[in-house]
Scaffold this active site. Structure first.
Site, PDB file in Angstrom:
ATOM      1  N   GLY A  87      67.843   2.151 -33.967  1.00  0.00           N
ATOM      2  CA  GLY A  87      66.993   3.145 -33.226  1.00  0.00           C
ATOM      3  C   GLY A  87      67.837   3.611 -32.158  1.00  0.00           C
ATOM      4  N   PRO A  88      67.019   4.012 -31.107  1.00  0.00           N
ATOM      5  CG  PRO A  88      65.149   4.944 -29.886  1.00  0.00           C
ATOM      6  CD  PRO A  88      65.654   4.045 -31.163  1.00  0.00           C
ATOM      7  CD  GLU A 113     102.178  10.054 -54.580  1.00  0.00           C
ATOM      8  OE1 GLU A 113     100.699   9.854 -54.745  1.00  0.00           O
ATOM      9  OE2 GLU A 113     102.476   9.875 -53.333  1.00  0.00           O
ATOM     10  CB  ALA A 169      64.669  12.828 -37.161  1.00  0.00           C
ATOM     11  CB  ALA A 183      53.132   9.205 -31.803  1.00  0.00           C
ATOM     12  CB  ALA A 184      51.933   6.771 -27.139  1.00  0.00           C
ATOM     13  CB  ALA A 237      71.617   6.111 -31.396  1.00  0.00           C
TER      14      ALA A 237
END
Ligand code: AOF
Ligand code: ZN
Length: 359
Positions: free
Chosen positions: A263-264, A46, A148, A157-158, A267
């Site tokens: 990572g997991p 303003e 992802a 992967a393993a 998260a």
């Protein structure tokens, strides 16, 4: 007000400020000036608009603002006083300022005899400012959790390799999301495993204009030669185990939104604590199988405790799919239920129950 929201969107999308727009109208309803807030320390919307008007034309004018004019002296003076002193007769705004030290501008203006109207396009303004509003109301930044994964929900992967599960279009989208948040957060496990740079980059690897602050959560030390130590915005480390407190500490760094990239463990902990406000899940048409799932334990012992989400959008990104979702019930679970509870019934907000275990 609709024009005010367009003007607000001209302000920087990230940073320690609210994006606000303002339009000054003559008593006849003609637009005299437009203004918007351009970032922390610059004039408020303003005041920016009023500066473009001959002072004598401000007498009796109407100011339309997307946020309640502030009532405090922060990095700039109180807008309520600026409006009063300019002789503005009427102030129309969309939503109240949630700031404990900042709000009260509307009352001050009313007390001085101005006509004040609030709530115009309130839901649009609320949605536009949702991250900033949540951050001020809850005292912690907005949290977007990204991962992802393969179609079968694996993040690696393993052997732990994860470059690359998704394709170039999805990865570019991720970089744009990094730039659209104030900070990017990972756990120490991810730093030790992947040595990420946590920068926002373009197609050719160049740094984007907006860089999120790099944040590493956890007690393990970040190695002296870790790439994240060379981050252009600098590094903040958050030790300790109280996630809400750690996130709250980021407010002191001017952070209103955080992009969580793993990572997991990190998260899952944030989700379990009810601290995830939005999910961005990039799903690739590959199968990985094995133990490296995208999320660990969320405290969902049995189906009644499952975390329900609403999907806001699904977007194809090359061969991959982006799912954008939000919790149906934000915050921590009210009644966490585990396998040994023996509970099989769903509890609905309206108090009714029914068996939806097959849905
Ligand atoms: C307004 N108009 O355009 C904006 C407002 O540190 P300061 O002085 O910049 O104050 C920041 C606070 O002012 C911010 O947290 C929010 O509550 C309000 N922002 N208020 O009247 C504006 N951007
Ligand atoms: Zn102000």
């Amino acid at each position: 007000m609709r024009r005010g929201l367009e003007l607000a969107a001209l302000g920087p999308a990230v940073g320690d400020h609210a994006r606000v727009g303002a339009v000054i109208l003559s008593p006849e309803g003609d637009v005299l000036a437009e203004g918007w807030h351009k970032g922390a320390g610059t004039p408020h919307a303003e005041v920016d608009a009023m500066a473009k008007v001959d002072p004598e034309h401000l007498r009796g004018a109407t100011a339309v603002v997307t946020l309640e004019p502030c009532n405090h002296t922060g990095r700039t003076g109180p807008c309520a006083v600026a409006l009063l002193e300019a002789g503005v007769a009427r102030v129309v705004y969309a939503i109240d300022d949630p700031g404990a030290d900042v709000h009260g501008g509307a009352d001050r203006l009313r007390a001085a005899g101005l006509e004040v109207v609030s709530g115009v396009l309130a839901s649009e303004a609320e949605a536009f400012l949702e991250r900033w509003l949540l951050s001020v109301r809850l005292g912690r930044p907005w949290v977007t959790v990204k991962w992802a994964s393969s179609l079968d929900g694996r993040a690696a992967a393993a052997d732990g390799t994860s470059k690359w599960i998704t394709g170039a279009a999805a990865r570019q989208h991720v970089h744009e999301q990094r730039a659209a948040h104030d900070a990017i957060l990972v756990g120490t496990g991810t730093v030790l495993a992947d040595d990420p740079s946590l920068t926002a980059r373009g197609d050719a690897g160049e740094l984007l204009a907006d860089q999120p602050l790099a944040v590493v959560l956890g007690d393990r030390a970040v190695p002296a030669d870790a790439a994240v130590r060379r981050h252009p915005r600098g590094l903040v480390t958050l030790p300790g185990h109280d996630l809400a407190t750690s996130l709250g500490a980021l407010r002191g760094h001017g952070v209103h939104s955080v992009f969580v990239e793993g990572g997991p463990t990190v998260a899952s902990a944030l989700i379990a604590a009810g601290l995830a406000d939005e999910y961005l899940v990039y799903v690739a048409p590959v199968l990985l199988g094995g133990p490296r799932v995208a999320l660990g334990d969320l405290g969902v012992g049995s189906m009644p405790a499952r975390r329900r989400l609403d999907v806001l959008s699904t977007t194809a990104l090359g061969p991959d799919l982006l799912v954008r979702a939000r919790p149906q019930h934000p915050g921590p679970p009210e009644h966490p239920q585990h396998l040994d509870d023996g509970a099989t019934l769903d509890h609905h907000d309206d108090g009714s129950t029914n068996d939806r275990s097959t849905t």
